[in-house]
Design a protein around this motif. Structure first.
Motif, PDB file in Angstrom:
ATOM      1  N   ARG A  74       2.650   1.476  -3.601  1.00  0.00           N
ATOM      2  CA  ARG A  74       1.805   1.749  -4.757  1.00  0.00           C
ATOM      3  C   ARG A  74       0.917   2.979  -4.596  1.00  0.00           C
ATOM      4  O   ARG A  74       0.569   3.628  -5.578  1.00  0.00           O
ATOM      5  CB  ARG A  74       0.912   0.546  -5.055  1.00  0.00           C
ATOM      6  CG  ARG A  74       1.646  -0.678  -5.570  1.00  0.00           C
ATOM      7  CD  ARG A  74       0.653  -1.781  -5.902  1.00  0.00           C
ATOM      8  NE  ARG A  74       1.311  -2.992  -6.359  1.00  0.00           N
ATOM      9  CZ  ARG A  74       1.651  -3.235  -7.623  1.00  0.00           C
ATOM     10  NH1 ARG A  74       1.398  -2.332  -8.543  1.00  0.00           N
ATOM     11  NH2 ARG A  74       2.221  -4.379  -7.949  1.00  0.00           N
ATOM     12  N   TYR A  75       0.521   3.281  -3.377  1.00  0.00           N
ATOM     13  CA  TYR A  75      -0.433   4.373  -3.153  1.00  0.00           C
ATOM     14  C   TYR A  75       0.097   5.364  -2.114  1.00  0.00           C
ATOM     15  O   TYR A  75      -0.443   5.477  -1.017  1.00  0.00           O
ATOM     16  CB  TYR A  75      -1.784   3.796  -2.715  1.00  0.00           C
ATOM     17  CG  TYR A  75      -2.356   2.833  -3.724  1.00  0.00           C
ATOM     18  CD1 TYR A  75      -2.940   3.305  -4.895  1.00  0.00           C
ATOM     19  CD2 TYR A  75      -2.286   1.450  -3.517  1.00  0.00           C
ATOM     20  CE1 TYR A  75      -3.453   2.421  -5.843  1.00  0.00           C
ATOM     21  CE2 TYR A  75      -2.801   0.572  -4.460  1.00  0.00           C
ATOM     22  CZ  TYR A  75      -3.377   1.064  -5.625  1.00  0.00           C
ATOM     23  OH  TYR A  75      -3.874   0.182  -6.560  1.00  0.00           O
TER      24      TYR A  75
ATOM     25  N   LEU B 102       0.826  -1.210   0.000  1.00  0.00           N
ATOM     26  CA  LEU B 102       0.000   0.000   0.000  1.00  0.00           C
ATOM     27  C   LEU B 102       0.857   1.255   0.000  1.00  0.00           C
ATOM     28  O   LEU B 102       0.585   2.220  -0.724  1.00  0.00           O
ATOM     29  CB  LEU B 102      -0.934  -0.003   1.218  1.00  0.00           C
ATOM     30  CG  LEU B 102      -2.201  -0.862   1.127  1.00  0.00           C
ATOM     31  CD1 LEU B 102      -2.879  -0.944   2.488  1.00  0.00           C
ATOM     32  CD2 LEU B 102      -3.159  -0.298   0.092  1.00  0.00           C
TER      33      LEU B 102
ATOM     34  N   GLY C 115      -4.584   7.869  -5.823  1.00  0.00           N
ATOM     35  CA  GLY C 115      -3.772   7.476  -4.685  1.00  0.00           C
ATOM     36  C   GLY C 115      -2.330   7.187  -5.004  1.00  0.00           C
ATOM     37  O   GLY C 115      -1.506   7.004  -4.096  1.00  0.00           O
ATOM     38  N   THR C 116      -1.978   7.131  -6.303  1.00  0.00           N
ATOM     39  CA  THR C 116      -0.615   6.768  -6.682  1.00  0.00           C
ATOM     40  C   THR C 116       0.340   7.954  -6.693  1.00  0.00           C
ATOM     41  O   THR C 116       1.561   7.762  -6.802  1.00  0.00           O
ATOM     42  CB  THR C 116      -0.592   6.132  -8.082  1.00  0.00           C
ATOM     43  OG1 THR C 116      -0.990   7.117  -9.051  1.00  0.00           O
ATOM     44  CG2 THR C 116      -1.524   4.934  -8.157  1.00  0.00           C
TER      45      THR C 116
ATOM     46  N   ARG D 252      -2.768   7.917   6.140  1.00  0.00           N
ATOM     47  CA  ARG D 252      -3.703   6.904   5.658  1.00  0.00           C
ATOM     48  C   ARG D 252      -4.572   6.365   6.796  1.00  0.00           C
ATOM     49  O   ARG D 252      -5.761   6.127   6.661  1.00  0.00           O
ATOM     50  CB  ARG D 252      -2.931   5.747   5.015  1.00  0.00           C
ATOM     51  CG  ARG D 252      -3.837   4.683   4.421  1.00  0.00           C
ATOM     52  CD  ARG D 252      -3.018   3.514   3.909  1.00  0.00           C
ATOM     53  NE  ARG D 252      -2.045   3.938   2.935  1.00  0.00           N
ATOM     54  CZ  ARG D 252      -2.321   4.161   1.649  1.00  0.00           C
ATOM     55  NH1 ARG D 252      -3.561   4.002   1.229  1.00  0.00           N
ATOM     56  NH2 ARG D 252      -1.384   4.530   0.822  1.00  0.00           N
TER      57      ARG D 252
END
Length: 426
Positions: free
Chosen positions: A26-27, A23, A286-287, A418
């Motif tokens: 990637r984000y 997570l 989100g990337t 997050r």
């Protein structure tokens, strides 16, 4: 009282460590940097030291000729009385101060095939002029080139042009912070990987920090949206960039033509365009990779009536894109810049007071008629920050409207952890 032993939680956490890492990789979320409201493409042989100022002056001349005051400009675009003067005055000020936010010297469609010696010299000149602009403080916030694509017929030429350009910048003092590179007509994720390897080699040759150079991916073919196996190619492209992708730029006319859309209907609001950009938007969410809309090829030239028609079209398309969270687009002519900024400024000015009030209530834990969460606070603060970055809003009026929030506090709301979003979100 609880029923589960502490070991259960520990075991679950341990099992999800790889997912947690994935997570984060990637984000990572939005980079928190300024996103330009547009990109202007100028053919390599047309780019000069005066290009930025020339475009600004031509845009101002268009206003003087076809909408010399706030009332006439507002009448063309349908602006309310309350927005007419603030938008018009800010548009003129923007054209005088910073007419272009993001400029790309084009070595692809806008430049075409040339003798190698000619393109070599043009690429070297682009590097020299951009380096001089940054040194003098006259550069646009973002500048760079669009090279030729990674397809076999032009691959070597594109690589050589990029090498000459980047080498020229390094020899002139180094890569500017606002450097942006665009890789066009990407069809396969392997072409993105090839770009990564190319930039890695350049960084190694000059002893640069690995990952220093990023690039935009231009989405102009059907294969870049949907692969032969039915998967979303664009998502694989982002992954193939290995953290270097900074943007996905939609190419209105190449993509439309690829799908067989008739020339008269090729536009950024065509259903085919909406589908492609929706896929791009979800893939990029989100990337940290930002999505840019395309352009209109209807130029505001000719009689005042024709200019007004083109302005209304461009203004409407820009407002439509903003409502769909495409905060950047392409502009192809100096006459498009007044309506680009008019649309952007109106979008932020007409909604900033309500957004500021909601954010102020959220920050003070006060009640209201809307129950906002961290994710909404992120959107509200992001909206205000984008308005500040482009010049639609001033920090003093935003601070007053939010009852004292500073830019640093706005940035804090725009980039929550997050965990904060997960715990409170729906």
């Amino acid at each position: 009282m609880t029923s589960l032993a502490g070991a259960v939680s520990e075991e679950i956490s341990a099992s999800l460590v790889p997912v947690d890492a994935e997570l984060e990789r990637r984000y990572p979320g939005d980079p928190g940097t300024r996103q330009p409201v547009h990109t202007v493409y100028v053919p390599g042989d047309d780019f000069t030291a005066d290009t930025l100022r020339t475009w600004g002056d031509r845009a101002l001349t268009a206003l003087d000729e076809h909408a010399p005051d706030a009332a006439s400009f507002a009448a063309v675009l349908g602006l309310s009385d309350g927005l007419a003067e603030p938008v018009y005055s800010r548009v003129r000020a923007k054209l005088e101060r910073e007419p272009i936010e993001d400029l790309r010297v084009d070595f692809e469609d806008g430049y075409g095939p040339r003798p190698d010696a000619e393109e070599d010299e043009t690429a070297a000149r682009a590097a020299r002029l951009i380096a001089e602009a940054y040194a003098k403080g006259t550069a646009a916030p973002y500048m760079g080139i669009r090279m030729k694509c990674m397809e076999a017929p032009v691959r070597d030429r594109g690589i050589r042009t990029l090498d000459i350009f980047l080498t020229g910048l390094m020899e002139a003092g180094g890569l500017p912070d606002g450097l942006v590179l665009t890789l066009p007509k990407v069809t396969y994720a392997e072409q993105v990987t090839a770009m990564v390897r190319l930039l890695e080699a350049f960084e190694k040759a000059w002893g640069l920090t690995p990952g220093r150079i990023g690039f935009e991916i231009q989405i102009e073919t059907s294969q870049s949206i949907l692969a032969a196996d039915g998967t979303a190619t664009v998502a694989r492209m982002i992954d193939a960039a290995e953290g270097r992708a900074t943007g996905l730029h939609y190419g209105t006319f190449d993509y439309s033509a690829c799908l067989g859309v008739s020339a008269a209907y090729q536009a950024s609001d065509h259903p085919a365009a909406d589908h492609a950009k929706a896929i791009m938007q979800v893939a990029a969410a989100g990337t940290g990779v930002r999505v840019s809309d395309g352009s209109t090829n209807v130029l505001p030239v000719g009689t005042t009536e024709k200019v007004h028609d083109a302005w209304r079209l461009h203004y409407g398309l820009t407002r439509r894109a903003l409502a769909r969270a495409y905060y950047q687009g392409w502009d192809m002519h100096p006459g498009h810049i007044p309506t680009r900024y008019a649309a952007v400024f109106a979008f932020y000015r007409e909604g900033y007071e309500q957004a500021a009030a909601r954010l102020a209530r959220y920050a003070s834990r006060a009640g209201g008629d809307v129950m906002d969460e961290p994710a909404t606070a992120k959107a509200l603060s992001g909206y205000l920050l984008r308005g500040l970055d482009c010049g639609a809003l001033d920090i003093d009026e935003v601070t007053r409207a939010t009852t004292g929030l500073t830019r640093t506090e706005l940035e804090g709301f725009a980039a929550p952890r997050r965990a904060d979003l997960t715990i409170s979100g729906q």
